[in-house]
Design a protein around this motif. Structure first.
Motif, PDB file in Angstrom:
ATOM      1  N   MET A 152       0.856  -1.313  -0.254  1.00 34.34           N
ATOM      2  CA  MET A 152      -0.276  -0.400   0.312  1.00 34.34           C
ATOM      3  C   MET A 152       0.800   1.292   0.155  1.00 34.34           C
ATOM      4  SD  MET A 152      -2.907  -1.454   2.578  1.00 34.34           S
ATOM      5  CE  MET A 152      -2.143  -1.925   3.856  1.00 34.34           C
ATOM      6  N   LEU A 153       0.746   2.087  -1.023  1.00 37.07           N
ATOM      7  CA  LEU A 153       1.245   3.484  -1.137  1.00 37.07           C
ATOM      8  C   LEU A 153       0.705   4.258   0.389  1.00 37.07           C
ATOM      9  CD1 LEU A 153       0.819   4.483  -4.103  1.00 37.07           C
ATOM     10  CD2 LEU A 153       2.866   3.207  -3.391  1.00 37.07           C
ATOM     11  N   ILE A 154       1.615   5.121   0.672  1.00 38.17           N
ATOM     12  CA  ILE A 154       1.274   6.426   1.835  1.00 38.17           C
ATOM     13  C   ILE A 154      -0.289   6.635   2.189  1.00 38.17           C
ATOM     14  CG2 ILE A 154       1.772   8.224   1.026  1.00 38.17           C
ATOM     15  CD1 ILE A 154       3.181   8.388   4.114  1.00 38.17           C
ATOM     16  N   GLY A 155      -0.345   7.327   0.845  1.00 42.39           N
ATOM     17  CA  GLY A 155      -2.204   7.844   1.051  1.00 42.39           C
ATOM     18  C   GLY A 155      -3.070   6.629   1.381  1.00 42.39           C
ATOM     19  N   GLU A 156      -3.175   5.956   0.630  1.00 42.79           N
ATOM     20  CA  GLU A 156      -3.784   4.508   1.444  1.00 42.79           C
ATOM     21  C   GLU A 156      -4.041   4.429   2.684  1.00 42.79           C
ATOM     22  OE1 GLU A 156      -5.068   0.597  -0.523  1.00 42.79           O
ATOM     23  OE2 GLU A 156      -3.798   1.108  -0.967  1.00 42.79           O
ATOM     24  N   VAL A 157      -2.094   3.816   3.282  1.00 45.08           N
ATOM     25  CA  VAL A 157      -2.818   3.536   4.802  1.00 45.08           C
ATOM     26  C   VAL A 157      -2.716   4.547   5.877  1.00 45.08           C
ATOM     27  CG1 VAL A 157      -1.012   3.051   6.328  1.00 45.08           C
ATOM     28  CG2 VAL A 157      -0.633   2.378   3.837  1.00 45.08           C
ATOM     29  N   ALA A 158      -3.049   6.089   5.092  1.00 44.19           N
ATOM     30  CA  ALA A 158      -3.703   7.050   6.126  1.00 44.19           C
ATOM     31  C   ALA A 158      -5.050   7.414   5.905  1.00 44.19           C
ATOM     32  CB  ALA A 158      -2.537   8.146   5.384  1.00 44.19           C
ATOM     33  N   ARG A 159      -5.319   7.089   5.137  1.00 46.39           N
ATOM     34  CA  ARG A 159      -7.084   6.592   4.960  1.00 46.39           C
ATOM     35  C   ARG A 159      -7.525   5.411   5.520  1.00 46.39           C
ATOM     36  NH1 ARG A 159      -5.999   8.354  -0.815  1.00 46.39           N
ATOM     37  NH2 ARG A 159      -6.396   5.862  -1.307  1.00 46.39           N
ATOM     38  N   ARG A 160      -6.695   4.268   5.528  1.00 42.70           N
ATOM     39  CA  ARG A 160      -6.923   3.361   6.221  1.00 42.70           C
ATOM     40  C   ARG A 160      -6.785   3.257   8.176  1.00 42.70           C
ATOM     41  NH1 ARG A 160      -6.446  -2.635   2.361  1.00 42.70           N
ATOM     42  NH2 ARG A 160      -7.798  -1.500   0.520  1.00 42.70           N
ATOM     43  N   SER A 161      -6.061   3.617   8.570  1.00 41.57           N
ATOM     44  CA  SER A 161      -5.821   3.697   9.594  1.00 41.57           C
ATOM     45  C   SER A 161      -5.953   5.229  10.371  1.00 41.57           C
ATOM     46  CB  SER A 161      -4.396   3.874   9.550  1.00 41.57           C
ATOM     47  OG  SER A 161      -3.510   5.600   9.169  1.00 41.57           O
ATOM     48  N   GLY A 162      -6.954   6.020   9.525  1.00 40.56           N
ATOM     49  CA  GLY A 162      -6.924   7.156   9.830  1.00 40.56           C
ATOM     50  C   GLY A 162      -5.758   8.277  10.549  1.00 40.56           C
ATOM     51  N   SER A 188      -2.179  10.707   9.592  1.00 38.38           N
ATOM     52  CA  SER A 188      -2.554  11.301   7.910  1.00 38.38           C
ATOM     53  C   SER A 188      -0.947  11.528   7.947  1.00 38.38           C
ATOM     54  CB  SER A 188      -1.858  12.865   8.906  1.00 38.38           C
ATOM     55  OG  SER A 188      -0.598  13.316   9.851  1.00 38.38           O
ATOM     56  N   VAL A 189      -0.728  11.253   6.481  1.00 45.85           N
ATOM     57  CA  VAL A 189       0.411  11.620   6.152  1.00 45.85           C
ATOM     58  C   VAL A 189       1.589  11.965   6.577  1.00 45.85           C
ATOM     59  CG1 VAL A 189       1.383  12.104   3.857  1.00 45.85           C
ATOM     60  CG2 VAL A 189      -1.014  11.175   3.709  1.00 45.85           C
ATOM     61  N   ARG A 190       1.742  13.474   6.735  1.00 47.78           N
ATOM     62  CA  ARG A 190       2.738  13.907   7.875  1.00 47.78           C
ATOM     63  C   ARG A 190       3.041  13.063   8.721  1.00 47.78           C
ATOM     64  NH1 ARG A 190       2.175  19.980   9.958  1.00 47.78           N
ATOM     65  NH2 ARG A 190       4.242  20.375  11.341  1.00 47.78           N
ATOM     66  N   MET A 191       1.957  12.920   9.914  1.00 46.65           N
ATOM     67  CA  MET A 191       2.839  11.568  10.934  1.00 46.65           C
ATOM     68  C   MET A 191       2.789  10.589  10.616  1.00 46.65           C
ATOM     69  SD  MET A 191       3.039  11.287  14.117  1.00 46.65           S
ATOM     70  CE  MET A 191       1.573  13.273  14.463  1.00 46.65           C
ATOM     71  N   LEU A 192       2.586   9.831   8.661  1.00 43.76           N
ATOM     72  CA  LEU A 192       3.517   8.723   9.054  1.00 43.76           C
ATOM     73  C   LEU A 192       4.607   9.393   8.518  1.00 43.76           C
ATOM     74  CD1 LEU A 192       0.720   7.173   6.740  1.00 43.76           C
ATOM     75  CD2 LEU A 192       1.416   5.935   8.961  1.00 43.76           C
ATOM     76  N   ARG A 193       5.438   9.803   7.727  1.00 44.52           N
ATOM     77  CA  ARG A 193       6.440  10.343   7.729  1.00 44.52           C
ATOM     78  C   ARG A 193       6.985  10.993   8.769  1.00 44.52           C
ATOM     79  NH1 ARG A 193       4.146  14.591   2.095  1.00 44.52           N
ATOM     80  NH2 ARG A 193       3.788  12.670   0.918  1.00 44.52           N
ATOM     81  N   ARG A 219       9.150   2.228   9.371  1.00 38.18           N
ATOM     82  CA  ARG A 219       9.346   2.737   8.120  1.00 38.18           C
ATOM     83  C   ARG A 219       9.132   1.072   7.118  1.00 38.18           C
ATOM     84  NH1 ARG A 219      15.637   3.702  10.438  1.00 38.18           N
ATOM     85  NH2 ARG A 219      15.325   5.630  10.687  1.00 38.18           N
ATOM     86  N   PRO A 220       8.396   1.857   5.774  1.00 38.55           N
ATOM     87  CA  PRO A 220       7.422   0.937   5.008  1.00 38.55           C
ATOM     88  C   PRO A 220       9.016   0.085   4.635  1.00 38.55           C
ATOM     89  CG  PRO A 220       8.379   3.072   4.632  1.00 38.55           C
ATOM     90  CD  PRO A 220       8.805   3.278   5.727  1.00 38.55           C
ATOM     91  N   THR A 221       8.920  -0.597   4.482  1.00 33.81           N
ATOM     92  CA  THR A 221       8.950  -2.064   3.794  1.00 33.81           C
ATOM     93  C   THR A 221       9.829  -1.702   2.311  1.00 33.81           C
ATOM     94  OG1 THR A 221       8.037  -4.150   4.259  1.00 33.81           O
ATOM     95  CG2 THR A 221       9.169  -3.464   5.968  1.00 33.81           C
ATOM     96  N   GLU A 242       6.312   1.834   0.544  1.00 33.05           N
ATOM     97  CA  GLU A 242       5.139   1.073  -0.094  1.00 33.05           C
ATOM     98  C   GLU A 242       5.122   0.351   1.105  1.00 33.05           C
ATOM     99  OE1 GLU A 242       3.403  -1.798  -3.838  1.00 33.05           O
ATOM    100  OE2 GLU A 242       5.899  -2.114  -3.048  1.00 33.05           O
ATOM    101  N   TYR A 243       3.966   0.229   2.100  1.00 35.52           N
ATOM    102  CA  TYR A 243       3.539  -0.418   3.076  1.00 35.52           C
ATOM    103  C   TYR A 243       3.223  -1.476   2.911  1.00 35.52           C
ATOM    104  CZ  TYR A 243       4.414   4.049   5.810  1.00 35.52           C
ATOM    105  OH  TYR A 243       4.995   5.251   5.627  1.00 35.52           O
ATOM    106  N   SER A 244       3.748  -2.924   3.494  1.00 37.46           N
ATOM    107  CA  SER A 244       3.419  -4.304   4.063  1.00 37.46           C
ATOM    108  C   SER A 244       2.245  -4.119   4.230  1.00 37.46           C
ATOM    109  CB  SER A 244       4.372  -5.051   4.531  1.00 37.46           C
ATOM    110  OG  SER A 244       4.714  -5.335   5.705  1.00 37.46           O
ATOM    111  N   ALA A 245       2.062  -5.390   5.175  1.00 37.97           N
ATOM    112  CA  ALA A 245       0.164  -5.661   6.225  1.00 37.97           C
ATOM    113  C   ALA A 245       0.682  -5.651   7.459  1.00 37.97           C
ATOM    114  CB  ALA A 245       0.004  -6.938   5.919  1.00 37.97           C
ATOM    115  N   GLU A 246       2.793  -6.291   7.837  1.00 43.29           N
ATOM    116  CA  GLU A 246       3.251  -6.088   9.182  1.00 43.29           C
ATOM    117  C   GLU A 246       2.880  -4.754   9.104  1.00 43.29           C
ATOM    118  OE1 GLU A 246       4.155  -6.877  12.193  1.00 43.29           O
ATOM    119  OE2 GLU A 246       3.184  -8.340  10.604  1.00 43.29           O
ATOM    120  N   ASP A 247       3.646  -3.709   8.384  1.00 41.27           N
ATOM    121  CA  ASP A 247       3.810  -2.798   8.832  1.00 41.27           C
ATOM    122  C   ASP A 247       2.416  -1.692   9.124  1.00 41.27           C
ATOM    123  OD1 ASP A 247       6.718  -2.663   7.450  1.00 41.27           O
ATOM    124  OD2 ASP A 247       5.783  -1.952   5.571  1.00 41.27           O
ATOM    125  N   ALA A 248       1.603  -1.908   8.154  1.00 46.31           N
ATOM    126  CA  ALA A 248      -0.020  -2.037   9.075  1.00 46.31           C
ATOM    127  C   ALA A 248      -0.083  -1.854  10.191  1.00 46.31           C
ATOM    128  CB  ALA A 248      -1.068  -1.985   8.107  1.00 46.31           C
TER     129      ALA A 248
END
Length: 335
Positions: A1-11, A13-18, A27-29, A38-44
């Motif tokens: 998953m790209l960072i934008g999709e992770v942000a939408r699913r997790s709630g 923000s993109v800024r906080m993920l960075r 850290r995205p694997t 690109e985030y994996s399921a384990e990253d999520a």
């Protein structure tokens, strides 16, 4: 998953993920061909783990330690949380108490509020001179909460600052009596002494009753302070303690003067003479005590103690006899 999709699913923000990425928390694997995170399921799952720990109140530094240190156990985490929560609650209780004190002073304008807050900050200083300045700077037109001054006094170890606080408390009238009364029940005798000294400077039936009760304190200094204060108010309960101070040679001059002033009250001389005579009888072989008692007799008005002095002029101890004779030659006390 790209960072934008992770942000939408997790709630999150993109800024906080960075930010998590920059701190090494999550850290995205992987990276896409174009170089995007690109985030994996384990990253999520790790993101949700971080967010769960944040919801408990942990700082990001504490979360990083929990995730990276294999020796950091869940029990360690819980203990850290307890300590952090206790510290936060203590800070919030302190703030709440400050707000209540400001409210209790019934401030009428911002100047009043700012002055009281300034006083509270000053009293919390580690510098005694700063604490003293904050007390003495109290403006006449600002009503300072008396319980704030009382609490500060009961914990103040510097005698100069304590004196300034007693002065400020006396200016509040009897508003601070309730706060000082709690100090009479403190385990620390130093706190009880400070409470009694402050109560001594506030007149009124309530403080007299509290000082009278303090005569039964376990600490001799507390009893002395109470007796001296009550002596200035001609309270009969203080007489045995004032005579005891003459016997012990502790604040004996002040105690003798108070006994003399007490004896000048209508009907006051007879009980004073009886108390001093009883003390003489109880210490037949101690010339230092008998001389101090003779000096106390001299403080009595008119001829109240002269008969006892005549007896002492014939005392078996030559020093006592000479002192008593000298006192008799001086004539009666002008009071």
């Amino acid at each position: 998953m790209l960072i934008g999709e992770v942000a939408r699913r997790s709630g999150v923000s993109v800024r906080m993920l960075r930010h998590y990425d920059s701190l090494g928390l999550v850290r995205p694997t992987g990276r896409t061909v174009g170089g995007y995170r690109e985030y994996s399921a384990e990253d999520a799952r790790r993101i949700f783990h971080v967010e769960s720990l944040r919801s408990l109140g942990l700082s990001l530094r504490q979360i990083g330690r929990a995730l990276q240190d294999p020796a950091f156990t869940p029990a360690d985490l819980v203990r850290d949380l307890i300590r952090w929560t206790e510290d936060r609650l203590a800070r919030e209780r302190e703030l709440l108490e400050r707000l209540r004190r400001v409210d209790a002073s019934a401030p009428t304008g911002w100047q009043d509020v700012l002055r009281i807050v300034e006083l509270m900050h000053g009293l919390g200083s580690s510098d005694a001179a700063a604490r003293q300045r904050s007390v003495l700077a109290s403006a006449d037109d600002v009503r300072v909460p008396a319980d704030l001054l009382a609490d500060a006094l009961l914990t103040e170890s510097d005698p100069i600052v304590a004196g300034a606080l007693r002065w400020a408390l006396a200016r509040t009238g009897d508003d601070g009596v309730a706060g000082l009364a709690t100090g009479l029940h403190a385990d620390d005798p130093a706190v009880r002494r400070r409470a009694v000294q402050a109560l001594a400077e506030i007149t009124g039936d309530e403080t007299t009753a509290l000082l009278t009760a303090a005569l039964g304190d376990d600490d001799p200094a507390v009893r002395r302070h109470a007796a001296l204060a009550l002596g200035t108010r001609s309270v009969p309960a203080a007489v045995p303690f004032l005579v005891g101070m003459v016997v012990e040679g502790v604040n004996d001059v002040e105690a003798a003067e108070l006994l003399g002033a007490f004896a000048a009250e209508p009907g006051g001389s007879d009980p004073i003479v009886r108390a001093l005579t009883g003390a003489l009888a109880a210490h037949p072989g101690d010339p230092a005590i008998r001389i101090r008692l003779a000096q106390a007799l001299v403080e009595l008005p008119a001829d109240a103690g002269r008969d006892v002095l005549r007896q002492l002029a014939a005392d078996d101890d030559r020093a006592v006899a000479l002192v008593a004779t000298a006192f008799l030659k001086r004539g009666p006390h002008p009071g």
